[in-house]
Each structure stands twice: as C-alpha cells, then as structure tokens.
Design a protein around this motif. Structure first.
Motif, PDB file in Angstrom:
ATOM      1  N   ARG A   1       0.863  -1.123  -0.023  1.00 11.55           N
ATOM      2  CA  ARG A   1       0.077  -0.084  -0.243  1.00 11.55           C
ATOM      3  C   ARG A   1       0.778   1.278  -0.219  1.00 11.55           C
ATOM      4  NH1 ARG A   1      -5.610  -0.094   0.998  1.00 11.55           N
ATOM      5  NH2 ARG A   1      -6.478  -2.029   1.362  1.00 11.55           N
ATOM      6  N   LEU A   2       2.181   1.168   0.352  1.00 13.24           N
ATOM      7  CA  LEU A   2       3.030   2.374   0.572  1.00 13.24           C
ATOM      8  C   LEU A   2       3.881   2.445  -0.494  1.00 13.24           C
ATOM      9  CD1 LEU A   2       3.461   4.594   3.020  1.00 13.24           C
ATOM     10  CD2 LEU A   2       1.905   2.695   3.377  1.00 13.24           C
ATOM     11  N   ARG A   3       3.690   1.761  -1.602  1.00 10.94           N
ATOM     12  CA  ARG A   3       4.352   1.764  -2.652  1.00 10.94           C
ATOM     13  C   ARG A   3       4.402   3.079  -3.421  1.00 10.94           C
ATOM     14  NH1 ARG A   3       3.368  -2.966  -7.047  1.00 10.94           N
ATOM     15  NH2 ARG A   3       4.168  -4.213  -5.035  1.00 10.94           N
ATOM     16  N   GLY A   4       5.634   3.824  -3.568  1.00  9.92           N
ATOM     17  CA  GLY A   4       5.581   5.046  -4.301  1.00  9.92           C
ATOM     18  C   GLY A   4       5.515   6.088  -3.233  1.00  9.92           C
ATOM     19  N   LEU A   5       5.442   5.957  -1.959  1.00  2.63           N
ATOM     20  CA  LEU A   5       5.835   6.952  -0.905  1.00  2.63           C
ATOM     21  C   LEU A   5       6.976   6.389  -0.038  1.00  2.63           C
ATOM     22  CD1 LEU A   5       3.953   9.087   0.120  1.00  2.63           C
ATOM     23  CD2 LEU A   5       2.706   7.541   1.831  1.00  2.63           C
ATOM     24  N   VAL A   6       7.711   7.350  -0.072  1.00  8.39           N
ATOM     25  CA  VAL A   6       9.007   7.085   0.623  1.00  8.39           C
ATOM     26  C   VAL A   6       9.158   7.890   1.892  1.00  8.39           C
ATOM     27  CG1 VAL A   6      11.552   7.452   0.291  1.00  8.39           C
ATOM     28  CG2 VAL A   6       9.918   6.853  -1.647  1.00  8.39           C
ATOM     29  N   PRO A   7       9.245   6.972   3.060  1.00  6.53           N
ATOM     30  CA  PRO A   7       9.113   7.721   4.267  1.00  6.53           C
ATOM     31  C   PRO A   7      10.466   8.494   4.616  1.00  6.53           C
ATOM     32  CG  PRO A   7       8.221   5.710   4.451  1.00  6.53           C
ATOM     33  CD  PRO A   7       8.801   5.688   3.266  1.00  6.53           C
ATOM     34  N   MET A   8      11.526   7.941   4.110  1.00  8.42           N
ATOM     35  CA  MET A   8      12.820   9.099   4.366  1.00  8.42           C
ATOM     36  C   MET A   8      12.864  10.176   3.667  1.00  8.42           C
ATOM     37  SD  MET A   8      14.266   7.634   6.477  1.00  8.42           S
ATOM     38  CE  MET A   8      15.737   9.003   6.565  1.00  8.42           C
ATOM     39  N   GLN A   9      12.005  10.323   2.571  1.00  3.02           N
ATOM     40  CA  GLN A   9      11.865  11.758   1.903  1.00  3.02           C
ATOM     41  C   GLN A   9      11.223  12.782   2.736  1.00  3.02           C
ATOM     42  OE1 GLN A   9       9.663  11.641  -1.794  1.00  3.02           O
ATOM     43  NE2 GLN A   9       9.353  13.978  -1.882  1.00  3.02           N
ATOM     44  N   ALA A  10      10.192  12.264   3.610  1.00  2.00           N
ATOM     45  CA  ALA A  10       9.734  13.082   4.561  1.00  2.00           C
ATOM     46  C   ALA A  10      10.706  13.603   5.623  1.00  2.00           C
ATOM     47  CB  ALA A  10       8.563  12.609   5.162  1.00  2.00           C
ATOM     48  N   MET A  11      11.452  12.531   6.164  1.00  2.00           N
ATOM     49  CA  MET A  11      12.675  12.798   7.009  1.00  2.00           C
ATOM     50  C   MET A  11      13.721  13.874   6.585  1.00  2.00           C
ATOM     51  SD  MET A  11      13.164  12.117  10.087  1.00  2.00           S
ATOM     52  CE  MET A  11      14.412  12.334  11.374  1.00  2.00           C
ATOM     53  N   ASP A  12      14.039  13.541   5.381  1.00  2.00           N
ATOM     54  CA  ASP A  12      15.100  14.345   4.729  1.00  2.00           C
ATOM     55  C   ASP A  12      14.626  15.820   4.511  1.00  2.00           C
ATOM     56  OD1 ASP A  12      16.595  12.121   4.372  1.00  2.00           O
ATOM     57  OD2 ASP A  12      16.212  12.092   2.266  1.00  2.00           O
ATOM     58  N   GLU A  13      13.295  16.000   4.372  1.00  2.00           N
ATOM     59  CA  GLU A  13      12.842  17.277   4.112  1.00  2.00           C
ATOM     60  C   GLU A  13      12.472  17.913   5.751  1.00  2.00           C
ATOM     61  OE1 GLU A  13       9.045  16.986   2.237  1.00  2.00           O
ATOM     62  OE2 GLU A  13       9.920  16.352   0.439  1.00  2.00           O
ATOM     63  N   TRP A  14      12.199  17.117   6.804  1.00  2.00           N
ATOM     64  CA  TRP A  14      12.177  17.612   8.067  1.00  2.00           C
ATOM     65  C   TRP A  14      13.474  18.223   8.478  1.00  2.00           C
ATOM     66  CZ3 TRP A  14       9.682  19.566  11.518  1.00  2.00           C
ATOM     67  CH2 TRP A  14       9.847  19.532  12.923  1.00  2.00           C
ATOM     68  N   LEU A  15      14.467  17.288   8.270  1.00  2.00           N
ATOM     69  CA  LEU A  15      16.103  17.786   8.701  1.00  2.00           C
ATOM     70  C   LEU A  15      16.480  18.921   7.679  1.00  2.00           C
ATOM     71  CD1 LEU A  15      17.775  14.357   9.185  1.00  2.00           C
ATOM     72  CD2 LEU A  15      16.976  15.840  10.832  1.00  2.00           C
ATOM     73  N   GLU A  16      16.365  18.895   6.560  1.00  2.00           N
ATOM     74  CA  GLU A  16      17.069  19.766   5.559  1.00  2.00           C
ATOM     75  C   GLU A  16      16.094  21.222   5.734  1.00  2.00           C
ATOM     76  OE1 GLU A  16      19.626  17.288   2.580  1.00  2.00           O
ATOM     77  OE2 GLU A  16      17.627  17.670   2.153  1.00  2.00           O
ATOM     78  N   ARG A  17      15.048  21.077   5.187  1.00  2.00           N
ATOM     79  CA  ARG A  17      14.237  22.183   5.375  1.00  2.00           C
ATOM     80  C   ARG A  17      13.738  22.761   6.476  1.00  2.00           C
ATOM     81  NH1 ARG A  17       7.897  22.583   2.329  1.00  2.00           N
ATOM     82  NH2 ARG A  17       7.682  24.796   2.583  1.00  2.00           N
ATOM     83  N   TRP A  18      13.199  22.133   7.392  1.00  2.00           N
ATOM     84  CA  TRP A  18      12.718  22.763   8.427  1.00  2.00           C
ATOM     85  C   TRP A  18      13.461  22.832   9.958  1.00  2.00           C
ATOM     86  CZ3 TRP A  18       8.441  25.124   7.688  1.00  2.00           C
ATOM     87  CH2 TRP A  18       7.583  24.808   6.759  1.00  2.00           C
ATOM     88  N   GLN A  19      14.652  22.132   9.706  1.00  2.00           N
ATOM     89  CA  GLN A  19      15.930  22.154  10.935  1.00  2.00           C
ATOM     90  C   GLN A  19      17.047  22.592  10.553  1.00  2.00           C
ATOM     91  OE1 GLN A  19      14.887  21.526  14.149  1.00  2.00           O
ATOM     92  NE2 GLN A  19      12.682  21.165  13.080  1.00  2.00           N
ATOM     93  N   GLY A  20      17.343  22.669   9.413  1.00  2.00           N
ATOM     94  CA  GLY A  20      18.456  23.334   8.673  1.00  2.00           C
ATOM     95  C   GLY A  20      19.698  22.534   9.022  1.00  2.00           C
ATOM     96  N   VAL A  21      19.656  21.140   9.183  1.00  2.00           N
ATOM     97  CA  VAL A  21      21.050  20.312   9.268  1.00  2.00           C
ATOM     98  C   VAL A  21      20.925  19.253   8.263  1.00  2.00           C
ATOM     99  CG1 VAL A  21      20.673  20.760  11.709  1.00  2.00           C
ATOM    100  CG2 VAL A  21      19.484  18.750  10.762  1.00  2.00           C
TER     101      VAL A  21
END
Length: 371
Positions: free
Chosen positions: A336-356
């Motif tokens: 069911r999660l095919r095509g949805l990448v959890p680590m993409q959300a984590m990457d965005e959280w770190l880079e875009r929202w936390q600046g690390v």
C-alpha cells in the motif's frame, strides 16, 4: 500514625518556593521595556488553560526538544534562552545551544533557580511534565508557563498554530502545517480503508526489555495512522482514568514476557533511544538478532516472518511523529505504501525545517540487516 503536619510533596513545594524567593531577591531586576508595558493577550494552551502573555514572546525556556524543533522550524530559535538536557547535550544538532542555557534535566526536574536567572517571559512545557508545580512556583516571578505538547500526532496543527501566534510567525506556522497535512493525507489515503480486524498486531517496545507504550505517550494515534493495532491496547492500569500502578503509568508499562507469547504479535518494533546521530548498523542488527535467537519467541508470527524492526526515537518522533507513522506503515503495509518514501519526509524535516544535513540509519528491519 504520627504526622508532622505537612505531606512530603507539600514540603518539597514549600522548600522550592522558599529557595525561589531567595533567588528572586538576588536576581537582577528586569528592565522595563515597551514590550513588557504592552497589553497582555490571553492564549489557550494544550490543556485549555487561559494564559495571559505579552506577544510575541522575546525570551523563553523550553522543556522537550520536540517543541524546540518547532520553534526552530518557525525561525524563532533566537528567542530560546534555556533548554533541557535533551537539547543541551547534542551540540551537532543544536550548534547555537550553550552550556549556560541548561535549565534542568527535563520537564519533571526543572532547575528553578536557573530559570529565574534567565529572565524568560514564559516557560514552555509538555503535558507529561511537572507543569502545574512550575506554574505555581514561577507565577510570583512574573513567569508564565504554557503547556505545549509537540510530540502529539493528533494535536499537531493546534500546537504549531499556537507557537506561530506566540512568536509572531503565523505564515511560517501555516507552511509547516500544510507540509504536515500533505504527508498525513497521502498516508491516510493508503491506510484508512484497512479494516481494524485486518491490521497486524504490533508489540511496540521502549526503554527496557519488556516495557511497552500506553496512550499517554501519544503512540497509539501513530499506530492507527500507520495501519497497526496495539498488542496491549486493552491494558488498564490504576484507576478508571488510566492512572499509574507498580507496573507503569499512562506513558508506558512493564509486561510479563508470557503475555507477549500469549498475544502472539504479528510484528515487533524496538524503539531505541537516540538523537540526530543514528545508531550503527551493527548495533541495530545485534538488538534484533538477540530477539530472533530466543527459543521462547521462535513460534511467534513476528519472528517466523522476520517482522522485527529497530527504530530510532529520532525518526519515530519527527514532526509530531509523522515520520515515524510513515516508516511504520511502510513496514506493516509495503504494498500500500508503494511510491511513498518515508525517508523523503525525514530528509525534508531535517534539511528544510531544521537546517541540518540528512542522515541514514534511523530504521532497520531484520530482513534488511541480514541481506
């Protein structure tokens, strides 16, 4: 029974109040500013308490790193003058936090003398802290306590909107909420149609070999979002309101190993304490291999299917646990999660929202580790 006229908790409260009175007498007076002379605005916090404040907040002490992360995501980190040990000891993730900003080990043990010396406008604390005592002790110093529980998946938008108001960052708060809603909607579209009876039963362990989480921890809402069922969701401790007992509290409790065997989980997740730096791969493998090698667990559906998972608290709790919900859903329902990448959300959280910089190694399955 002999009584000395005052309970132990009351004696501790009076002792702390006396100590604070001495600190207040010695602390430098807060210079009057236009902001302090401004009219107060009543805000409603996480517990529906009305708290009068002068907005925007200029100086705050924060207990709980999830709230500090939101404040950084809103671009208001400069207002933070004090933090707890969870933030203070991780310099790579919090490069602007200094030793002088240490305000106590955590929300259950604030250093009130240090807080008063920091001259904050407010102290932000989650609801699973000693916020009520803090509010009583700090009120005479003119320091407000605002309850914000930033780890709560179900109250994410309320908390972010509140923080946006506190720090005069409404647009940034709406941007973050829109980002959160996008991931949550994509997850719900895939998971919501699954009937509860068809969802796998998950044993979700925290610190300690046989300690499992409970509703007060905020994790049950994440299980539902991820398409799982709490193996111990029917457990009640203490009074009817879900109080404490020798086995645990509203946050977590200790299970008898035989209970795990009797309930036969479909998946087992080991939630491992961790921060920005991921655990080494070999560490995660040893944790899961030890579990898989136990003869008593060999017949469990989770072990037979190798559905054993190692999850860092850091990924599990990212942005009100949305990153954790996505990762759990991928493990429990990969098709069911095919095509949805959890680590993409984590990457965005770190880079875009936390600046690390992004990281890898927060989550492992036994199958991946054996490959």
């Amino acid at each position: 029974m002999r009584s000395d006229g005052a309970s132990a908790p009351r004696r501790r409260l009076l002792g702390a109040a006396a100590a604070l009175a001495g600190v207040a007498a010695l602390a430098p007076a807060r210079a009057a500013t236009p902001a302090q002379a401004a009219p107060r605005v009543s805000i409603v916090d996480d517990l529906q308490r009305s708290v009068p404040l002068v907005l925007p907040l200029q100086r705050v002490v924060i207990f709980n790193r999830y709230t500090t992360e939101f404040v950084r995501a809103l671009g208001a980190l400069d207002a933070v003058v004090g933090t707890d040990i969870d933030v203070a000891r991780h310099g790579r993730y919090w490069p602007t936090v200094t030793r002088e900003m240490f305000a106590g080990s955590g929300g259950m043990s604030p250093n009130y003398e240090a807080i008063v010396a920091m001259r904050p406008d407010a102290v932000l604390m989650p609801r699973n802290s000693d916020w009520a005592r803090a509010a009583t002790l700090l009120a005479p110093m003119g320091i407000a306590v605002v309850v914000v529980t930033a780890w709560d998946y179900l109250k994410h938008e309320f908390n972010v909107e509140l923080l946006g108001r506190l720090f005069a960052q409404p647009q940034r708060a709406e941007d973050l909420n829109r980002w959160f809603r996008g991931w949550r909607t994509r997850l719900d579209e895939r998971i919501a149609p699954i009937a509860m009876a068809d969802r796998p039963r998950v044993s979700f362990g925290v610190v300690g070999e046989w300690r499992r989480v409970r509703p007060g921890s905020g994790w049950p809402g994440v299980w539902v979002a991820a398409g799982g069922r709490n193996l111990f969701g029917d457990v009640r401790l203490g009074d009817a309101a879900g109080g404490s007992s020798p086995r645990g509290s509203v946050n977590n409790f200790v299970v008898d190993p035989e209970e795990v065997l009797e309930r036969r989980p479909d998946a087992i997740v080991k939630l491992q304490p961790g921060q920005y730096e991921p655990h080494p791969r070999e560490f995660a493998r040893e944790v899961l291999e030890q579990m898989a090698r136990r003869p008593a667990l060999a017949s469990l559906p989770a072990v037979r299917a190798q559905r054993l998972y190692h999850l860092s608290y850091y990924l599990a709790g990212g942005c009100s646990k949305i990153t954790g919900a996505l990762q759990l859903a991928q493990w429990l329902h990969p098709q069911r999660l095919r095509g949805l990448v959890p680590m993409q959300a984590m990457d965005e959280w770190l880079e875009r929202w936390q600046g690390v910089p992004r990281q890898r190694g927060y989550a492992w399955s036994l199958t991946e580790l054996r490959a």
